[in-house]
Design a protein around this motif. Sequence first.
Motif, PDB file in Angstrom:
ATOM      1  N   ARG A   1       0.818  -1.201   0.000  1.00  0.00           N
ATOM      2  CA  ARG A   1       0.000   0.000   0.000  1.00  0.00           C
ATOM      3  C   ARG A   1       0.856   1.257   0.000  1.00  0.00           C
ATOM      4  O   ARG A   1       0.384   2.336   0.336  1.00  0.00           O
ATOM      5  CB  ARG A   1      -0.920   0.001   1.239  1.00  0.00           C
TER       6      ARG A   1
ATOM      7  N   LEU B   1       1.966   2.850  -2.445  1.00  0.00           N
ATOM      8  CA  LEU B   1       1.414   3.725  -3.462  1.00  0.00           C
ATOM      9  C   LEU B   1      -0.078   3.472  -3.583  1.00  0.00           C
ATOM     10  O   LEU B   1      -0.533   2.340  -3.507  1.00  0.00           O
ATOM     11  CB  LEU B   1       2.085   3.467  -4.822  1.00  0.00           C
ATOM     12  N   ASP B   2      -0.835   4.522  -3.783  1.00  0.00           N
ATOM     13  CA  ASP B   2      -2.267   4.380  -3.984  1.00  0.00           C
ATOM     14  C   ASP B   2      -2.528   3.478  -5.189  1.00  0.00           C
ATOM     15  O   ASP B   2      -1.769   3.502  -6.171  1.00  0.00           O
ATOM     16  CB  ASP B   2      -2.875   5.764  -4.225  1.00  0.00           C
ATOM     17  N   TRP B   3      -3.589   2.689  -5.142  1.00  0.00           N
ATOM     18  CA  TRP B   3      -3.848   1.741  -6.221  1.00  0.00           C
ATOM     19  C   TRP B   3      -4.040   2.449  -7.558  1.00  0.00           C
ATOM     20  O   TRP B   3      -3.713   1.894  -8.613  1.00  0.00           O
ATOM     21  CB  TRP B   3      -5.062   0.875  -5.899  1.00  0.00           C
ATOM     22  N   ARG B   4      -4.518   3.687  -7.535  1.00  0.00           N
ATOM     23  CA  ARG B   4      -4.713   4.429  -8.779  1.00  0.00           C
ATOM     24  C   ARG B   4      -3.377   4.720  -9.450  1.00  0.00           C
ATOM     25  O   ARG B   4      -3.274   4.707 -10.681  1.00  0.00           O
ATOM     26  CB  ARG B   4      -5.471   5.726  -8.507  1.00  0.00           C
TER      27      ARG B   4
ATOM     28  N   GLU C   1      -6.605  -5.394  -4.161  1.00  0.00           N
ATOM     29  CA  GLU C   1      -7.088  -4.222  -3.429  1.00  0.00           C
ATOM     30  C   GLU C   1      -8.466  -3.749  -3.896  1.00  0.00           C
ATOM     31  O   GLU C   1      -9.305  -3.390  -3.076  1.00  0.00           O
ATOM     32  CB  GLU C   1      -6.087  -3.075  -3.557  1.00  0.00           C
TER      33      GLU C   1
END
Length: 341
Positions: free
Chosen positions: A18, A20-23, A255
């Motif tokens: 996590r 980095l943001d999944w986006r 995620e």
Amino acid sequence: MSPAAPPSASPAPGVTSRLLDWRVRFGVLALIWGFSFVFIKVGTEGFAPLQVSFGRLLFGTAVLAVALVVKRDRLPRGARVWGHLTVAAFLLNALPFSLFAYAELTIPSTLAGICNATTPLWGMLLSLVALSEDRPTRVRAAGLGIGFMGVLTVLGAWQGFSGVDVTGTALALLASFSYAVGWIYVRRTLSGTGVSNLSLAGSQVGIATLQLAIVTPLFTSVPKSVELLPLLAVIALGALGTGYAMLLQYGVVAEVGPTTASMVTYFIPVIATAAGVALLNEQLTWNTPVGAIVVLAGAALTQTRTSRRTPPPAPVVSIPSAGAEGRGASDNATPVVGSRA
């Protein structure tokens, strides 16, 4: 390149970071797979197509092997699983990777990227025959027709396909067809093996590497000289486009789920087109982007699902039929063992 995971005790180790943001990871994944078509084109300027595909698999296997060692994951057991992985490796890696490499000898990377987006269309067409539980709705059938109309638009069918290399385009479409056949095969044979995503993926890519290690020397000769740029392109294609991208995909799927993760499929041709024009000076006519939009619209419609009024008597595994490199699933779905161009 369009694009489910077996039951396991926990998500694929090390791929659900996590930090980095999944986006962000989703965007990186789309960029890597979109640029893969540029890497293929540059790679074929210094190596034979089979050598590009073999190098891609070799470096991809190296990345996945390191991940397996670091996470202390075990390889699959049982002759049956390895037999199915051998078929999957051919249909999802060795064959389509080689077909795309041969195709890009005569067609631009932009067209190859758009052909890659037809995988969901082939998948739905095949599911009508191979998957009796996956019956079409009117919307999905319309999407199939719209998608193939988009293909004809990209190819300029009204002007007799002038300016388009028919053989190269056919090879690219056949590569996408191979992905679709491979995913149906995986859905039927490797679901519920109890083996982790990472183990299945690493084993499959490793088998594909061995397959091309046998074939490549029979049809190619060692290059007299090795140019730096094509070599770097092949390394990037394998280490990033086949190895690291697969690890990114696992994390995104774990995620946010397979439906959202599969949306990466629709960004790949857009990025591939932009990269080909910007980096390789490939030319576009109006029908290429317009046709690509129609293809993506049709592909999106083929992925729609109708809600059932009465729930099934037992939990049903949700398996997306998205194509190209962007597909996946939660821990209780079909293995994410493919990789897109």
